[in-house]
Design an enzyme around this catalytic site. Structure first.
Site, PDB file in Angstrom:
ATOM      1  CG  ASP A  67      34.632  40.718  35.575  1.00 32.03           C
ATOM      2  OD1 ASP A  67      33.626  41.400  35.818  1.00 32.03           O
ATOM      3  OD2 ASP A  67      35.740  41.221  35.367  1.00 32.03           O
ATOM      4  CD  GLU A 143      44.685  40.183  36.935  1.00 29.79           C
ATOM      5  OE1 GLU A 143      45.336  41.136  36.470  1.00 29.79           O
ATOM      6  OE2 GLU A 143      43.990  40.264  37.958  1.00 29.79           O
TER       7      GLU A 143
HETATM    8  C1  F6R Z   1      35.112  44.897  35.985  1.00 24.72           C
HETATM    9  C2  F6R Z   1      36.315  44.447  35.312  1.00 24.72           C
HETATM   10  C3  F6R Z   1      37.647  45.043  35.539  1.00 24.72           C
HETATM   11  C4  F6R Z   1      37.630  46.553  35.746  1.00 24.72           C
HETATM   12  C5  F6R Z   1      39.048  47.079  35.978  1.00 24.72           C
HETATM   13  C6  F6R Z   1      39.045  48.563  36.285  1.00 24.72           C
HETATM   14  O1  F6R Z   1      33.977  44.147  35.583  1.00 24.72           O
HETATM   15  O2  F6R Z   1      36.195  43.538  34.571  1.00 24.72           O
HETATM   16  O3  F6R Z   1      38.473  44.734  34.448  1.00 24.72           O
HETATM   17  O4  F6R Z   1      37.070  47.162  34.626  1.00 24.72           O
HETATM   18  O5  F6R Z   1      39.629  46.388  37.043  1.00 24.72           O
HETATM   19  O6  F6R Z   1      38.404  48.758  37.503  1.00 24.72           O
HETATM   20  P1  F6R Z   1      38.070  50.211  38.049  1.00 24.72           P
HETATM   21  O7  F6R Z   1      37.048  50.777  37.123  1.00 24.72           O
HETATM   22  O8  F6R Z   1      37.511  49.984  39.421  1.00 24.72           O
HETATM   23  O9  F6R Z   1      39.338  50.984  38.036  1.00 24.72           O
END
Ligand code: F6R
Length: 241
Positions: A67, A143
């Site tokens: 993303d 989401e």
């Molecule tokens: C990142 C992504 C998100 C994160 C998720 C967890 O490329 O696609 O889905 O993997 O928001 O984020 P962290 O690791 O910062 O808790």
């Protein structure tokens, strides 16, 4: 789903890196699906160390990120283009021409998403997809919703995701409100999926991903249906499992 229980973040990062490096050693021209966020940083650091020691070689690897925020230039320090170079690509011998991230600079959402979808499809999808998980069970920027998404698409980020991501920005108002993300169907095409999770704030999402009903209200729950999905998570993230 195979669950690997890890002592702590360091242990989880090393195990995730082990699985990724095994993939690259077994198939040097692997197509890796990569993630940003704080969770995979330790695994990237470990892979960089092993690369420096000569234990793993990324010369033939190609990468496809999940993303990118809409409207940030590639050299904006908050962009995922910048993140990937800063945390991983600039420290290994991957050919930057073989690294791919949705083009957040292209504000024509339809064109940007179609272009990325075609790229991933032409590559035959990825060999290994690394995922983090959001506190609300999101994967990529998919989401909670009424349906599972399909290909790359533009999303409006939820307040919970904006708030979680605002820690990385100077001001909450600076967090972009929209992003391009690979869809759930595209993610499910990966030959292997590796989910990394750390910390108690992920415990409910990790529980629901592994043990809850398969529902688009918890996008990660669909991973129960993948035939080769491995979860590496620390004790805190697995507290409810
Ligand atoms: C990142 C992504 C998100 C994160 C998720 C967890 O490329 O696609 O889905 O993997 O928001 O984020 P962290 O690791 O910062 O808790």
């Amino acid at each position: 789903m195979k669950v690997i229980r890890c002592k702590d973040y360091e242990d989880m990062s090393r195990k995730a890196a082990n699985i990724i490096s095994a993939q690259v050693i077994l198939k040097p021209d692997s197509k890796l699906g990569l993630a940003t966020g704080t969770t995979p940083i330790g695994a990237y650091q470990q892979l960089i160390k092993w690369y420096e020691k000569g234990d793993v070689d990324f010369a033939e690897v190609s990468a496809y990120n999940l993303d990118e925020y809409c409207g940030l230039s590639h050299d904006n320090v908050q962009s995922y283009h910048y993140f990937m170079r800063d945390n991983f690509f600039d420290h290994i011998n991957i050919d930057l021409a073989n690294t791919h991230i949705p083009n957040g600079e292209n504000l024509d959402a339809e064109a940007a998403c179609a272009e990325y979808d075609a790229l991933v499809k032409e590559a035959g999808y990825v060999d290994l997809q690394l995922l983090g998980i959001g506190r609300n069970g999101h994967i990529g920027f998919n989401e909670p919703d009424d349906v599972f998404s399909k290909g790359t698409h533009q999303v409006d980020l939820t307040e919970s995701t904006i708030e979680a991501n605002s820690r990385l920005f100077d001001r909450a108002e600076d967090v972009p409100r929209q992003a391009y993300t690979m869809g759930v169907q595209t993610i499910m095409h990966a030959k292997m999926i590796l989910v990394a999770a750390t910390g108690s704030d992920k415990a409910q999402a990790v529980h629901d991903m592994i043990l809850g009903p398969v529902t688009p209200k918890v996008p990660a729950s669909i991973l129960q249906l993948h035939t080769n999905c491995v979860v590496v998570a620390d004790e805190e993230a697995l507290a409810l499992v």
